[in-house]
Design a protein around this motif. Structure first.
Motif, PDB file in Angstrom:
ATOM      1  N   MET A  43       0.828  -1.205   0.000  1.00  0.00           N
ATOM      2  CA  MET A  43       0.000   0.000   0.000  1.00  0.00           C
ATOM      3  C   MET A  43       0.870   1.266   0.000  1.00  0.00           C
ATOM      4  N   PHE A  44       1.900   1.284   0.855  1.00  0.00           N
ATOM      5  CA  PHE A  44       2.751   2.481   0.891  1.00  0.00           C
ATOM      6  C   PHE A  44       3.610   2.597  -0.371  1.00  0.00           C
ATOM      7  N   ASP A  45       4.009   1.453  -0.933  1.00  0.00           N
ATOM      8  CA  ASP A  45       4.710   1.512  -2.229  1.00  0.00           C
ATOM      9  C   ASP A  45       3.817   2.225  -3.255  1.00  0.00           C
ATOM     10  N   ARG A  50       2.312  10.332  -4.334  1.00  0.00           N
ATOM     11  CA  ARG A  50       1.418  11.458  -4.001  1.00  0.00           C
ATOM     12  C   ARG A  50       1.149  11.546  -2.503  1.00  0.00           C
ATOM     13  N   TYR A  51       1.963  10.844  -1.712  1.00  0.00           N
ATOM     14  CA  TYR A  51       1.737  10.786  -0.265  1.00  0.00           C
ATOM     15  C   TYR A  51       1.745  12.182   0.371  1.00  0.00           C
ATOM     16  N   ASP A  52       2.750  12.991   0.025  1.00  0.00           N
ATOM     17  CA  ASP A  52       2.879  14.316   0.663  1.00  0.00           C
ATOM     18  C   ASP A  52       1.696  15.222   0.300  1.00  0.00           C
ATOM     19  N   VAL A  54      -1.394  14.424  -0.629  1.00  0.00           N
ATOM     20  CA  VAL A  54      -2.651  14.016   0.030  1.00  0.00           C
ATOM     21  C   VAL A  54      -2.587  14.340   1.530  1.00  0.00           C
ATOM     22  N   ASN A  55      -1.425  14.166   2.139  1.00  0.00           N
ATOM     23  CA  ASN A  55      -1.269  14.499   3.568  1.00  0.00           C
ATOM     24  C   ASN A  55      -1.595  15.963   3.842  1.00  0.00           C
ATOM     25  N   ARG A  56      -1.034  16.843   3.003  1.00  0.00           N
ATOM     26  CA  ARG A  56      -1.255  18.288   3.226  1.00  0.00           C
ATOM     27  C   ARG A  56      -2.734  18.626   3.088  1.00  0.00           C
ATOM     28  N   LEU A  85      11.942   6.502  12.640  1.00  0.00           N
ATOM     29  CA  LEU A  85      11.433   5.183  12.294  1.00  0.00           C
ATOM     30  C   LEU A  85      10.174   5.343  11.444  1.00  0.00           C
ATOM     31  N   ALA A  86      10.076   4.531  10.375  1.00  0.00           N
ATOM     32  CA  ALA A  86       8.957   4.661   9.434  1.00  0.00           C
ATOM     33  C   ALA A  86       8.982   6.067   8.836  1.00  0.00           C
ATOM     34  N   CYS A  87      10.153   6.437   8.345  1.00  0.00           N
ATOM     35  CA  CYS A  87      10.411   7.826   7.916  1.00  0.00           C
ATOM     36  C   CYS A  87       9.627   8.233   6.680  1.00  0.00           C
ATOM     37  N   ASP A  91       9.438  13.893   5.860  1.00  0.00           N
ATOM     38  CA  ASP A  91       9.062  15.147   6.544  1.00  0.00           C
ATOM     39  C   ASP A  91       9.757  15.307   7.902  1.00  0.00           C
ATOM     40  N   PHE A  92       9.809  14.236   8.674  1.00  0.00           N
ATOM     41  CA  PHE A  92      10.468  14.318   9.987  1.00  0.00           C
ATOM     42  C   PHE A  92      11.967  14.580   9.836  1.00  0.00           C
ATOM     43  N   LEU A  93      12.565  13.925   8.836  1.00  0.00           N
ATOM     44  CA  LEU A  93      14.016  14.062   8.648  1.00  0.00           C
ATOM     45  C   LEU A  93      14.380  15.519   8.391  1.00  0.00           C
ATOM     46  N   MET A 106      14.541   5.117   8.570  1.00  0.00           N
ATOM     47  CA  MET A 106      14.310   3.709   8.194  1.00  0.00           C
ATOM     48  C   MET A 106      12.837   3.501   7.904  1.00  0.00           C
ATOM     49  N   ASP A 107      12.578   2.647   6.926  1.00  0.00           N
ATOM     50  CA  ASP A 107      11.185   2.388   6.539  1.00  0.00           C
ATOM     51  C   ASP A 107      11.095   1.029   5.862  1.00  0.00           C
ATOM     52  N   LEU A 108       9.908   0.439   5.975  1.00  0.00           N
ATOM     53  CA  LEU A 108       9.647  -0.866   5.362  1.00  0.00           C
ATOM     54  C   LEU A 108       9.467  -0.766   3.844  1.00  0.00           C
ATOM     55  N   ASP A 126      12.443  -3.365   8.770  1.00  0.00           N
ATOM     56  CA  ASP A 126      11.164  -3.617   9.456  1.00  0.00           C
ATOM     57  C   ASP A 126      11.388  -3.334  10.934  1.00  0.00           C
ATOM     58  N   VAL A 127      10.439  -2.651  11.541  1.00  0.00           N
ATOM     59  CA  VAL A 127      10.587  -2.280  12.949  1.00  0.00           C
ATOM     60  C   VAL A 127      10.776  -3.505  13.848  1.00  0.00           C
ATOM     61  N   SER A 128      10.338  -4.663  13.396  1.00  0.00           N
ATOM     62  CA  SER A 128      10.436  -5.842  14.270  1.00  0.00           C
ATOM     63  C   SER A 128      11.877  -6.319  14.433  1.00  0.00           C
ATOM     64  N   TYR A 144       2.861   8.521  12.629  1.00  0.00           N
ATOM     65  CA  TYR A 144       1.703   7.885  11.989  1.00  0.00           C
ATOM     66  C   TYR A 144       1.986   6.463  11.510  1.00  0.00           C
ATOM     67  N   ALA A 145       2.748   5.725  12.302  1.00  0.00           N
ATOM     68  CA  ALA A 145       3.106   4.372  11.867  1.00  0.00           C
ATOM     69  C   ALA A 145       2.737   3.297  12.883  1.00  0.00           C
ATOM     70  N   LEU A 146       2.485   3.664  14.136  1.00  0.00           N
ATOM     71  CA  LEU A 146       2.252   2.627  15.150  1.00  0.00           C
ATOM     72  C   LEU A 146       1.153   1.668  14.707  1.00  0.00           C
ATOM     73  N   ARG A 147       0.079   2.239  14.137  1.00  0.00           N
ATOM     74  CA  ARG A 147      -1.052   1.379  13.775  1.00  0.00           C
ATOM     75  C   ARG A 147      -0.749   0.502  12.563  1.00  0.00           C
ATOM     76  N   ASN A 148       0.330   0.832  11.875  1.00  0.00           N
ATOM     77  CA  ASN A 148       0.709   0.015  10.714  1.00  0.00           C
ATOM     78  C   ASN A 148       1.640  -1.131  11.094  1.00  0.00           C
ATOM     79  N   PHE A 149       2.199  -1.080  12.298  1.00  0.00           N
ATOM     80  CA  PHE A 149       3.134  -2.140  12.698  1.00  0.00           C
ATOM     81  C   PHE A 149       2.365  -3.431  12.971  1.00  0.00           C
TER      82      PHE A 149
END
Ligand SMILES: C[S@@+](CC[C@H](N)C(=O)[O-])C[C@H]1O[C@@H](n2cnc3c(N)ncnc32)[C@H](O)[C@@H]1O
Length: 256
Positions: A43-45, A50-52, A54-56, A85-87, A91-93, A106-108, A126-128, A144-149
């Motif tokens: 899904m994230f691939d 257009r992620y940025d 749609v976020n804005r 994590l899950a960068c 935006d955070f960077l 880092m990101d999956l 992977d965060v695991s 915005y990644a906890l729920r995706n883990f």
């Protein structure tokens, strides 16, 4: 454990009847285990280009303010090494770098990493099982990644492993406002309008999944317990912009 004075009253999220993650996911007809990991990655691939944008649109640009508040809440000295994590697209960077911190991302999802044009060091992970030495980072952000883990408890354990004693974490997530009117408006926007905007500009299935994926989030008390088990103290939860987002901060225990 300390509790943010702003939220010493039990919030609706904290009062929710605890269900295990599998039960919550089944209730919302969402996948778990390896099926979830594969779905999240593809899904994230797909939505990366257009992620940025749609976020804005989805947050009226407030997401940038929330990320900045998250970075400020780390309260780390200039030059500190911070793992985002899950960068995602970065935006955070950018904010971490602009505040004089040294970020790594880092990101999956390879798609999200390919769209990340920050020039900061990046790794697919992977965060695991993070490819990071024990107690080697001063801080960690995660937006915005906890729920995706796939396994949040294991993810919290990894946070506790890689952050040095005295280090700080700042976790930003979606939330629901407490105020009844705001809640109605937020639900209408998030559940009905965002999927349409996302469908028009990006991937329809992904933006239908987005509001549903909040079912993966455990009640706040459960998340606090996971972080405490992972070695964190001073765990605070703060509602941002009337509860449109939530910011969880904590300090790794032990002598620095
Ligand atoms: C909603 S995006 C957030 C991106 C970025 N943090 C931001 O604030 O815009 C969620 C990110 O989590 C990543 N992700 C999901 N599961 C992951 C996992 N198991 N390990 C690492 N990253 C993961 C996704 O690939 C995606 O980039």
């Amino acid at each position: 454990m300390t509790i943010d004075p702003v939220t010493t009253h039990a919030t609706a999220a904290e009062n929710r009847k605890p269900l295990d993650i599998a039960a919550r996911a089944a209730e919302a007809d969402l996948p778990t285990g390896t099926e979830k990991t594969a779905l999240v990655q593809s899904m994230f691939d797909a939505i990366a280009p257009r992620y940025d944008l749609v976020n804005r649109l989805m947050t009226f640009g407030l997401d940038i303010r929330w990320r900045k508040q998250s970075v400020d809440a780390l309260a780390l000295p200039v030059g500190s090494l911070v793992l985002d994590l899950a960068c995602g697209t970065g935006d955070f960077l950018r904010i971490l770098r602009s505040e004089g911190l040294r970020p790594i991302g880092m990101d999956l999802s390879w798609g999200m990493l390919a769209a990340n044009q920050t020039g900061e060091p990046l790794a697919q992970a992977d965060v695991s099982a993070l490819p990071v030495a024990d107690a080697s980072v001063d801080g960690l952000t995660c937006g915005y990644a906890l729920r995706n883990f796939t396994d949040l408890q294991t993810a919290c354990g990894e946070l506790g492993r890689v952050v040095r004693p005295g280090g700080r974490i700042s976790l930003l997530e979606v939330a629901e406002p407490e105020h009844a009117l705001l809640l109605i408006g937020h639900r209408t926007w998030f559940r009905h309008i965002v999927p349409v905007i996302g469908g028009l500009l990006s991937d329809s299935a992904a933006y239908q999944y987005l509001p549903k994926s909040t079912a993966y989030l455990p009640p706040t008390a459960e998340l606090r317990a996971m972080l405490q088990d992972a070695g964190f103290s001073a765990i605070n939860r703060r509602a941002l912009s009337g509860g449109l987002s939530q910011l969880i901060t904590a300090t790794r225990v032990g002598r620095s």
